[in-house]
Design a protein around this motif. Structure first.
Motif, PDB file in Angstrom:
ATOM      1  N   ILE A 169      25.244  44.855  25.246  1.00  0.00           N
ATOM      2  CA  ILE A 169      26.494  44.257  25.717  1.00  0.00           C
ATOM      3  C   ILE A 169      27.255  43.661  24.526  1.00  0.00           C
ATOM      4  CG2 ILE A 169      25.357  42.058  26.283  1.00  0.00           C
ATOM      5  CD1 ILE A 169      28.120  43.557  28.412  1.00  0.00           C
ATOM      6  N   ILE A 170      28.542  43.963  24.416  1.00  0.00           N
ATOM      7  CA  ILE A 170      29.384  43.380  23.363  1.00  0.00           C
ATOM      8  C   ILE A 170      30.022  42.093  23.875  1.00  0.00           C
ATOM      9  CG2 ILE A 170      31.401  43.717  21.889  1.00  0.00           C
ATOM     10  CD1 ILE A 170      30.935  46.706  22.071  1.00  0.00           C
ATOM     11  N   ASP A 171      30.565  42.188  25.072  1.00  0.00           N
ATOM     12  CA  ASP A 171      31.223  41.035  25.688  1.00  0.00           C
ATOM     13  C   ASP A 171      31.301  41.284  27.183  1.00  0.00           C
ATOM     14  OD1 ASP A 171      32.522  38.655  26.067  1.00  0.00           O
ATOM     15  OD2 ASP A 171      34.252  39.106  24.792  1.00  0.00           O
ATOM     16  N   ALA A 172      31.286  40.223  27.952  1.00  0.00           N
ATOM     17  CA  ALA A 172      31.450  40.334  29.410  1.00  0.00           C
ATOM     18  C   ALA A 172      32.206  39.112  29.892  1.00  0.00           C
ATOM     19  CB  ALA A 172      30.088  40.428  30.096  1.00  0.00           C
ATOM     20  N   ARG A 173      33.285  39.361  30.599  1.00  0.00           N
ATOM     21  CA  ARG A 173      34.070  38.264  31.157  1.00  0.00           C
ATOM     22  C   ARG A 173      34.537  38.644  32.557  1.00  0.00           C
ATOM     23  NH1 ARG A 173      37.462  35.680  26.093  1.00  0.00           N
ATOM     24  NH2 ARG A 173      36.046  36.401  24.463  1.00  0.00           N
ATOM     25  N   VAL A 174      34.294  37.760  33.487  1.00  0.00           N
ATOM     26  CA  VAL A 174      34.813  37.955  34.834  1.00  0.00           C
ATOM     27  C   VAL A 174      35.486  36.668  35.288  1.00  0.00           C
ATOM     28  CG1 VAL A 174      33.076  39.688  35.461  1.00  0.00           C
ATOM     29  CG2 VAL A 174      32.658  37.283  35.989  1.00  0.00           C
ATOM     30  N   PHE A 175      36.326  36.805  36.300  1.00  0.00           N
ATOM     31  CA  PHE A 175      37.123  35.673  36.765  1.00  0.00           C
ATOM     32  C   PHE A 175      36.921  35.531  38.273  1.00  0.00           C
ATOM     33  CE2 PHE A 175      39.032  37.761  33.125  1.00  0.00           C
ATOM     34  CZ  PHE A 175      39.059  36.714  32.210  1.00  0.00           C
ATOM     35  N   GLU A 176      36.099  34.559  38.638  1.00  0.00           N
ATOM     36  CA  GLU A 176      35.826  34.321  40.059  1.00  0.00           C
ATOM     37  C   GLU A 176      37.072  33.780  40.733  1.00  0.00           C
ATOM     38  OE1 GLU A 176      31.436  33.191  41.438  1.00  0.00           O
ATOM     39  OE2 GLU A 176      32.288  31.728  40.051  1.00  0.00           O
ATOM     40  N   LEU A 177      37.366  34.309  41.925  1.00  0.00           N
ATOM     41  CA  LEU A 177      38.501  33.852  42.719  1.00  0.00           C
ATOM     42  C   LEU A 177      37.974  33.150  43.970  1.00  0.00           C
ATOM     43  CD1 LEU A 177      40.700  37.079  42.468  1.00  0.00           C
ATOM     44  CD2 LEU A 177      40.566  35.155  40.879  1.00  0.00           C
ATOM     45  N   PRO A 178      38.736  32.219  44.529  1.00  0.00           N
ATOM     46  CA  PRO A 178      38.269  31.514  45.736  1.00  0.00           C
ATOM     47  C   PRO A 178      38.023  32.500  46.873  1.00  0.00           C
ATOM     48  CG  PRO A 178      40.222  30.454  44.808  1.00  0.00           C
ATOM     49  CD  PRO A 178      40.061  31.754  44.082  1.00  0.00           C
ATOM     50  N   GLN A 179      36.955  32.290  47.615  1.00  0.00           N
ATOM     51  CA  GLN A 179      36.662  33.148  48.756  1.00  0.00           C
ATOM     52  C   GLN A 179      37.472  32.695  49.965  1.00  0.00           C
ATOM     53  OE1 GLN A 179      32.256  32.796  48.694  1.00  0.00           O
ATOM     54  NE2 GLN A 179      32.260  34.956  48.173  1.00  0.00           N
ATOM     55  N   ILE A 180      37.848  33.672  50.776  1.00  0.00           N
ATOM     56  CA  ILE A 180      38.666  33.397  51.962  1.00  0.00           C
ATOM     57  C   ILE A 180      37.757  33.139  53.159  1.00  0.00           C
ATOM     58  CG2 ILE A 180      40.528  34.220  53.449  1.00  0.00           C
ATOM     59  CD1 ILE A 180      41.336  33.922  50.500  1.00  0.00           C
ATOM     60  N   GLU A 181      37.918  31.989  53.782  1.00  0.00           N
ATOM     61  CA  GLU A 181      37.085  31.670  54.940  1.00  0.00           C
ATOM     62  C   GLU A 181      37.625  32.348  56.201  1.00  0.00           C
ATOM     63  OE1 GLU A 181      36.202  27.563  55.440  1.00  0.00           O
ATOM     64  OE2 GLU A 181      35.430  27.330  53.400  1.00  0.00           O
ATOM     65  N   LYS A 182      36.745  32.505  57.184  1.00  0.00           N
ATOM     66  CA  LYS A 182      37.142  33.140  58.449  1.00  0.00           C
ATOM     67  C   LYS A 182      38.290  32.363  59.085  1.00  0.00           C
ATOM     68  CE  LYS A 182      32.665  35.213  59.468  1.00  0.00           C
ATOM     69  NZ  LYS A 182      31.450  35.197  60.299  1.00  0.00           N
ATOM     70  N   GLY A 183      39.283  33.107  59.571  1.00  0.00           N
ATOM     71  CA  GLY A 183      40.441  32.476  60.209  1.00  0.00           C
ATOM     72  C   GLY A 183      41.591  32.209  59.257  1.00  0.00           C
ATOM     73  N   GLU A 184      41.363  32.394  57.949  1.00  0.00           N
ATOM     74  CA  GLU A 184      42.412  32.118  56.962  1.00  0.00           C
ATOM     75  C   GLU A 184      42.955  33.400  56.324  1.00  0.00           C
ATOM     76  OE1 GLU A 184      40.838  29.394  54.101  1.00  0.00           O
ATOM     77  OE2 GLU A 184      40.544  27.774  55.564  1.00  0.00           O
TER      78      GLU A 184
ATOM     79  N   SER B 294      28.586  34.967  52.360  1.00  0.00           N
ATOM     80  CA  SER B 294      28.151  33.802  53.129  1.00  0.00           C
ATOM     81  C   SER B 294      28.667  33.939  54.564  1.00  0.00           C
ATOM     82  CB  SER B 294      28.705  32.514  52.507  1.00  0.00           C
ATOM     83  OG  SER B 294      28.257  32.400  51.170  1.00  0.00           O
ATOM     84  N   PRO B 295      27.979  33.345  55.556  1.00  0.00           N
ATOM     85  CA  PRO B 295      28.369  33.515  56.958  1.00  0.00           C
ATOM     86  C   PRO B 295      29.782  33.048  57.281  1.00  0.00           C
ATOM     87  CG  PRO B 295      26.169  32.539  56.781  1.00  0.00           C
ATOM     88  CD  PRO B 295      26.738  32.567  55.398  1.00  0.00           C
ATOM     89  N   ASN B 296      30.303  32.061  56.540  1.00  0.00           N
ATOM     90  CA  ASN B 296      31.637  31.527  56.843  1.00  0.00           C
ATOM     91  C   ASN B 296      32.756  32.259  56.110  1.00  0.00           C
ATOM     92  OD1 ASN B 296      30.661  30.427  54.390  1.00  0.00           O
ATOM     93  ND2 ASN B 296      32.188  28.802  54.461  1.00  0.00           N
ATOM     94  N   ILE B 297      32.394  33.272  55.304  1.00  0.00           N
ATOM     95  CA  ILE B 297      33.388  33.998  54.520  1.00  0.00           C
ATOM     96  C   ILE B 297      33.917  35.185  55.327  1.00  0.00           C
ATOM     97  CG2 ILE B 297      33.786  35.324  52.410  1.00  0.00           C
ATOM     98  CD1 ILE B 297      33.448  32.258  52.068  1.00  0.00           C
ATOM     99  N   SER B 298      35.224  35.377  55.308  1.00  0.00           N
ATOM    100  CA  SER B 298      35.860  36.448  56.072  1.00  0.00           C
ATOM    101  C   SER B 298      35.498  37.819  55.509  1.00  0.00           C
ATOM    102  CB  SER B 298      37.383  36.273  56.041  1.00  0.00           C
ATOM    103  OG  SER B 298      38.012  37.402  56.609  1.00  0.00           O
ATOM    104  N   SER B 299      35.206  38.746  56.408  1.00  0.00           N
ATOM    105  CA  SER B 299      34.973  40.135  55.997  1.00  0.00           C
ATOM    106  C   SER B 299      36.260  40.945  56.089  1.00  0.00           C
ATOM    107  CB  SER B 299      33.897  40.766  56.879  1.00  0.00           C
ATOM    108  OG  SER B 299      34.307  40.755  58.236  1.00  0.00           O
ATOM    109  N   LYS B 300      37.315  40.336  56.648  1.00  0.00           N
ATOM    110  CA  LYS B 300      38.596  41.028  56.787  1.00  0.00           C
ATOM    111  C   LYS B 300      39.444  40.908  55.526  1.00  0.00           C
ATOM    112  CE  LYS B 300      38.777  40.149  61.782  1.00  0.00           C
ATOM    113  NZ  LYS B 300      39.510  39.454  62.859  1.00  0.00           N
ATOM    114  N   ALA B 301      39.250  39.814  54.779  1.00  0.00           N
ATOM    115  CA  ALA B 301      40.017  39.606  53.550  1.00  0.00           C
ATOM    116  C   ALA B 301      39.297  40.294  52.390  1.00  0.00           C
ATOM    117  CB  ALA B 301      40.169  38.113  53.261  1.00  0.00           C
ATOM    118  N   ALA B 302      40.060  40.940  51.513  1.00  0.00           N
ATOM    119  CA  ALA B 302      39.473  41.642  50.380  1.00  0.00           C
ATOM    120  C   ALA B 302      38.890  40.652  49.379  1.00  0.00           C
ATOM    121  CB  ALA B 302      40.541  42.496  49.704  1.00  0.00           C
ATOM    122  N   SER B 303      37.649  40.890  48.972  1.00  0.00           N
ATOM    123  CA  SER B 303      37.062  40.068  47.906  1.00  0.00           C
ATOM    124  C   SER B 303      37.287  40.799  46.586  1.00  0.00           C
ATOM    125  CB  SER B 303      35.569  39.849  48.149  1.00  0.00           C
ATOM    126  OG  SER B 303      34.898  41.082  48.230  1.00  0.00           O
ATOM    127  N   ARG B 304      37.619  40.035  45.541  1.00  0.00           N
ATOM    128  CA  ARG B 304      37.951  40.634  44.253  1.00  0.00           C
ATOM    129  C   ARG B 304      37.238  39.893  43.136  1.00  0.00           C
ATOM    130  NH1 ARG B 304      43.205  40.439  46.999  1.00  0.00           N
ATOM    131  NH2 ARG B 304      43.916  42.555  47.413  1.00  0.00           N
TER     132      ARG B 304
END
Length: 308
Positions: free
Chosen positions: A33-48, A83-93
């Protein structure tokens, strides 16, 4: 292809995708590996899922933590991976870049694996949306009866490989999808909805029919040469801008997954990886925003406009 053959093809295709993804991850884990960088984004909860997003706070990660999270994310295909409270309808990135030093043989092996995975992803989507012959409304049930809990968007997303780029930067894309439609196309769509006799909450079937009948009347009143457009807002998404100095060329990609970047043994390039800044809709500055023709909203639920 009939439905029963599609079911068999669907499950076989998905199992093969899982196997090839696992093989790809195994290959990458053995490359320096030379370098690795990722950017976590907030997860969307169910209903949002449908709430307007005006701010996104980014959590940057680097090194082995970023590498492990990125490799795991490629295989995050089922609802139970969230996680159980995370929406499966919203795209995770998970935008980012995983950079590896490889020999030409290793690069060839990795590209063969990536191409196989991407072909299987495209095939899976084609089976569900075309070959099965089922309607859009039946697709969810068709997939989940046989691959329970599958997040189809994650299973369809292809992986982007890069070779010897000079720099990799990140940003946000926030735009509308605009499609030009004819008066006749809209009338056919409305009449199909009217004849279906469905009840669409919060309306009863009679109320819905009355609403659609009124929309049909309004469209029929428009001149035949009216210019109609469906202008649908797209939720903000992360992108990557890749620069190749030898070609003097910049290429932009959508970046829902980390891009996989290879630097071959004869390359003298040292990768420059930028950061993804927090998103703030109110702070966006457009370098150039072309003047659009004024539009009048005709049917809000269809995002249908007419040019004035």
């Amino acid at each position: 292809m009939n439905k029963y053959l599609s079911i068999e093809t669907l499950t076989a295709c998905f199992k093969k995708q899982e196997k090839k993804l696992s093989e790809l991850i195994g290959l990458l884990m053995n490359y320096p590996i030379i370098d690795a960088r990722v950017f976590e984004l907030p997860q969307i909860e169910k209903g949002e899922e449908h709430e307007q997003v005006t701010e996104i706070t980014v959590n940057p990660l680097q090194g082995n933590e970023a590498l492990n999270l990125g490799l795991h994310f490629y295989q995050k295909l089922f609802i139970h991976h969230n996680s159980p409270n995370i929406s499966s309808k919203a795209a995770s990135r998970l935008p980012g870049a995983l950079c590896f030093a490889v020999s030409h043989q290793q690069y060839k092996e990795a590209m063969n694996a990536i191409n196989e995975v991407n072909q299987l992803k495209t095939k899976l989507e084609n089976i569900v949306t075309k070959e099965s012959g089922i309607s859009k409304e039946q697709r969810f049930e068709f997939v989940h009866d046989h691959l329970r809990g599958l997040i189809t968007l994650n299973a369809y997303r292809t992986i982007t490989p890069l070779l010897n780029p000079d720099s990799i930067n990140f940003g946000w894309a926030n735009k509308n999808i605009i499609n030009k439609v004819t008066k006749q196309q809209i009338l056919e769509r409305l009449e199909k909805s009217y004849n279906a006799g469905r009840a669409v909450p919060p309306y009863s079937s009679d109320q819905w029919a009355a609403l659609v009948a009124l929309e049909i009347t309004d469209i029929k009143k428009l001149p035949n040469d009216v210019i109609l457009k469906i202008k649908r807002p797209v939720k903000v998404q992360p992108i990557t801008r890749v620069w190749y100095s030898e070609l003097q060329k910049q290429v932009q990609y959508a970046c829902p997954l980390p891009v996989i970047v290879f630097y071959t043994e004869d390359s003298e390039i040292k990768p420059k990886i930028g950061a993804l800044s927090n998103y703030n809709a109110n702070a966006i500055k457009h370098r150039y925003k072309p003047k659009a023709k004024p539009l009048e909203l005709i049917i809000p639920r269809l995002h249908l406009y007419r040019e004035i």
